[in-house]
Structures are given as structure tokens and as C-alpha cells.
Design a protein around this motif. Sequence first.
Motif, short mmCIF file in Angstrom:
data_model
loop_
_atom_site.label_atom_id
_atom_site.label_comp_id
_atom_site.label_asym_id
_atom_site.label_seq_id
_atom_site.Cartn_x
_atom_site.Cartn_y
_atom_site.Cartn_z
N ILE A 95 0.88 -1.17 0.00
CA ILE A 95 0.00 0.00 0.00
C ILE A 95 0.91 1.22 0.00
CG2 ILE A 95 -1.81 1.28 1.19
CD1 ILE A 95 -2.59 -1.41 2.57
N ASP A 96 0.81 2.04 -1.05
CA ASP A 96 1.66 3.21 -1.18
C ASP A 96 0.84 4.45 -1.55
OD1 ASP A 96 4.38 1.95 -1.08
OD2 ASP A 96 3.58 0.88 -2.82
N ALA A 97 1.30 5.61 -1.08
CA ALA A 97 0.72 6.88 -1.51
C ALA A 97 1.12 7.14 -2.96
CB ALA A 97 1.21 8.01 -0.62
N GLU A 98 0.19 7.69 -3.71
CA GLU A 98 0.45 7.98 -5.12
C GLU A 98 -0.45 9.15 -5.54
OE1 GLU A 98 0.38 5.50 -9.28
OE2 GLU A 98 1.16 4.60 -7.45
N PRO A 99 0.00 9.99 -6.45
CA PRO A 99 -0.88 11.06 -6.93
C PRO A 99 -2.16 10.47 -7.54
CG PRO A 99 1.37 11.45 -7.64
CD PRO A 99 1.33 10.05 -7.05
N ILE A 100 -3.28 11.11 -7.27
CA ILE A 100 -4.56 10.60 -7.75
C ILE A 100 -4.65 10.65 -9.28
CG2 ILE A 100 -5.82 12.78 -7.57
CD1 ILE A 100 -8.20 11.00 -6.48
N ASP A 101 -3.84 11.47 -9.92
CA ASP A 101 -3.89 11.56 -11.38
C ASP A 101 -2.84 10.68 -12.08
OD1 ASP A 101 -1.71 13.04 -10.62
OD2 ASP A 101 -2.26 14.83 -11.76
N LEU B 27 -4.11 6.40 -1.75
CA LEU B 27 -3.31 5.19 -1.61
C LEU B 27 -3.68 4.17 -2.67
CD1 LEU B 27 -3.54 4.70 2.28
CD2 LEU B 27 -1.77 5.89 0.96
N VAL B 28 -2.68 3.47 -3.18
CA VAL B 28 -2.88 2.41 -4.16
C VAL B 28 -2.38 1.10 -3.56
CG1 VAL B 28 -2.23 1.54 -6.45
CG2 VAL B 28 -2.71 3.97 -6.13
#
Length: 163
Positions: A14-20, A64-65
Motif C-alpha cells: 500500500i503506497d501513496a500515489e498522486p490521484i492523477d 493510496l494504491v
Amino acid sequence: MIDASDQQTQPFTIDAEPIDSPDSQQVLARYVAELGERFPAGFDTGRAAPPAPGDFTPPTGVFLVVRLDGRAVGCGALRTEAGEVGEIRRMWISGELRGRGAGRALLAELERRARALGCRRVRLDTAAELHEARKLYESSGYVEIPAYNDNSYARHWFEKTLE
């Protein structure tokens, strides 16, 4: 980042990632498609309390993805609101990963991020058709509250006090 490989039958992260980002957009499209299939009248993102520009972006939120073997298979978003409240949105895990702890791990990571952003409470809404989501929230300490938004798909609203 959460690496849940030691806790699960199949490893996921589970990682933070830009929504775009391309992966974020791909997993959001899968989320919307599944809701379109599950809801009797389909799903229109414009009727589901759409995010404002800047929601789910640091320092006021995060997207998060969830990845399995490098593939995006889930997502969840958090935005902060006045009064030290965080709102969890767009939480989804693909069918191939359901029942393996990914949803619970994602929810815990969203709560951890909310605490880090200064939130003392988190809340969320969900549709009546999403029985497994309601079960997850209730078993994770969320209590049902009166409606706090006008999301036309929501039939259940939940809140949890963060420790």
C-alpha cells in the motif's frame, strides 16, 4: 508504505500515489465500473459527493494504491476537514484480493495517515449494496451515525474516534 506480505497468502503493498497517476486512474476506473455493476441504477461519479480540487493531496489528504505483484488492485483516499476530522473515500479492493486482509490493512493505513495529519476522528459513507464494506467498518470499530453529507448513493454513514 505498508508491506503486508508477511501477513497474507499473497503479498501486497500500500503506497501513496498522486490521484492523477496512470495506476490511480486505472484502479479508480475499476472501482467505478464495479459500482456500476452492483448498483441497480448504475453509478454516476457526479452524484457521489465528488472531490474538490486538491482533495486527497498532501498536506490535506492522501490517495493510496494497493498493489499485488506490482499491479494496482485497490485504492483508498483520505481528505481532512475542519474540526480534526478525516473522511475516507474511494475505498476499493479488487475481487482477487478480497478476503485476504487487504481491505482491513488499507483501512488501518488510512486511519494511520489521518492521525499523522492531525485527525482525531474519521468518517465515511457507504451504499446499502456494499454489505462486505459495512461488515469491515463495523468490525473495525466504526459506529453508524446520522448522515453528514448528501451523497445520493450513501445509505450508511460511519465514524470512528482515533486513539
